[in-house]
Design a protein around this motif. Structure first.
Motif, PDB file in Angstrom:
ATOM      1  N   UNK A 151       2.651  -6.621  -5.086  1.00 41.72           N
ATOM      2  CA  UNK A 151       1.246  -6.434  -5.452  1.00 41.72           C
ATOM      3  C   UNK A 151       0.493  -5.703  -4.329  1.00 41.72           C
ATOM      4  N   UNK A 152       0.816  -6.064  -3.078  1.00 42.36           N
ATOM      5  CA  UNK A 152       0.192  -5.372  -1.925  1.00 42.36           C
ATOM      6  C   UNK A 152       0.522  -3.884  -1.947  1.00 42.36           C
ATOM      7  N   UNK A 153       1.777  -3.559  -2.278  1.00 39.64           N
ATOM      8  CA  UNK A 153       2.202  -2.156  -2.370  1.00 39.64           C
ATOM      9  C   UNK A 153       1.389  -1.428  -3.441  1.00 39.64           C
ATOM     10  N   UNK A 154       1.229  -2.077  -4.597  1.00 36.08           N
ATOM     11  CA  UNK A 154       0.464  -1.477  -5.701  1.00 36.08           C
ATOM     12  C   UNK A 154      -0.994  -1.283  -5.294  1.00 36.08           C
ATOM     13  N   UNK A 155      -1.559  -2.250  -4.586  1.00 35.73           N
ATOM     14  CA  UNK A 155      -2.962  -2.149  -4.129  1.00 35.73           C
ATOM     15  C   UNK A 155      -3.125  -0.938  -3.199  1.00 35.73           C
TER      16      UNK A 155
END
Length: 294
Positions: free
Chosen positions: A123-127
């Motif tokens: 999710x951090x990567x997507x953010x």
């Protein structure tokens, strides 16, 4: 003569939506075949009604754009649906879609699905990707069809527009539309874990009412090749690169070997992500390597 918009094409019949919200089944006149013009879903047309159910298309209005596949005209925006996982988010494939959409004069909106399946690290990567693409000038929505989080952001964006939902197979385009309009019950297939992609479940192009807009659920682009794009056009299909290129020393700068290139400086300074520039270079090489057409 009455006017309307083609909302479905099937087996030689064109279904025209009138201003009175009625649908008239029409055939195209022979003159279209003679002139090698095919009426397309999305076309504004003038028709002659034989009765309240059948008619003939007489004229096709000027198109602002048209796509070969899906065969559709006058598209206002493309909702590019990419999953966070299963299949994994692919910025290279997204940039390819963005270039094709930009080249056709269609506004792209990036919609990342399946956020509920992502781990906290994913999710951090997507953010981070969301931040990068928003800095480049794109609108990015993070959604989940399973939990319905974020899906409501789409409704106002669809109003009074023709939108296409496009993206890699198996990312959940149909699932997203089923949340937006539960009565549709569009068929969705599970991802084949062996192939890592979904099966095509959408057969023909049809515009359906979603909120106050019209949406085409399509099998996506038949080709992701840059057949019609010239090397000098590519710059304009990357808004972040185009913006920086205004400060390049040479007006026809392709941002590869030219001196005093503001785009290469922006990449060095971290103002343009390295992967976006790498994709630009890759696509440019593809265009240069393309066999000439005669």
């Amino acid at each position: 003569m009455p006017e309307g918009k083609i909302i479905k094409a099937l087996s030689g019949f064109y279904y025209v939506l009138t201003a009175e919200n009625e649908v008239i089944q029409c055939r195209g006149r022979g003159v279209f075949r003679k002139n090698k013009v095919t009426p397309l879903v999305g076309d504004e047309v003038v028709f002659q009604a034989e009765n309240d159910q059948e008619g003939y298309i007489l004229e096709i209005g000027k198109r602002k754009n048209e796509l070969v596949r899906p065969p559709i005209a006058n598209v206002d925006q493309a909702i590019l649906v990419f999953s966070a996982v299963e299949p994994d988010f692919s910025p290279a494939l997204l940039d390819r879609f963005l270039v094709l959409v930009e080249f056709n004069g269609i506004r792209p909106i990036i919609c990342v699905t399946k956020l509920d399946l992502a781990t906290s690290d994913e999710r951090k990567t997507i953010e981070q990707y969301k931040e990068d693409y928003e800095s480049a000038g794109y609108q990015v929505l993070l959604t989940s069809s399973e939990t319905e989080d974020g899906v409501e952001q789409l409704i106002p964006l669809l109003e009074s527009k023709i939108s296409v939902f496009a993206g890699q197979s198996g990312v959940g385009k149909s699932s997203l539309l089923n949340v937006l309009r539960p009565d549709l019950s569009i068929k969705t297939d599970d991802i084949s874990s062996h192939l890592g992609r979904g099966k095509h479940t959408t057969r023909h192009v049809e515009l359906i009412h979603v909120g106050a807009g019209l949406v085409a659920d399509t099998p996506g682009f038949s080709s992701l090749d840059f057949t019609d794009i010239e090397a000098e056009d590519l710059n304009y299909c990357f808004p972040d690169i185009e913006q920086k290129s205004e400060n390049c020393k040479f007006r026809a700068c392709l941002h590869i070997k030219e001196p005093k290139c503001a785009v290469k400086d922006a990449v060095e300074a971290g103002e343009i992500p390295q992967y976006r520039y790498d994709h630009y270079k890759q696509f440019l090489q593809e265009i240069k390597d393309r066999k000439p057409r005669y």
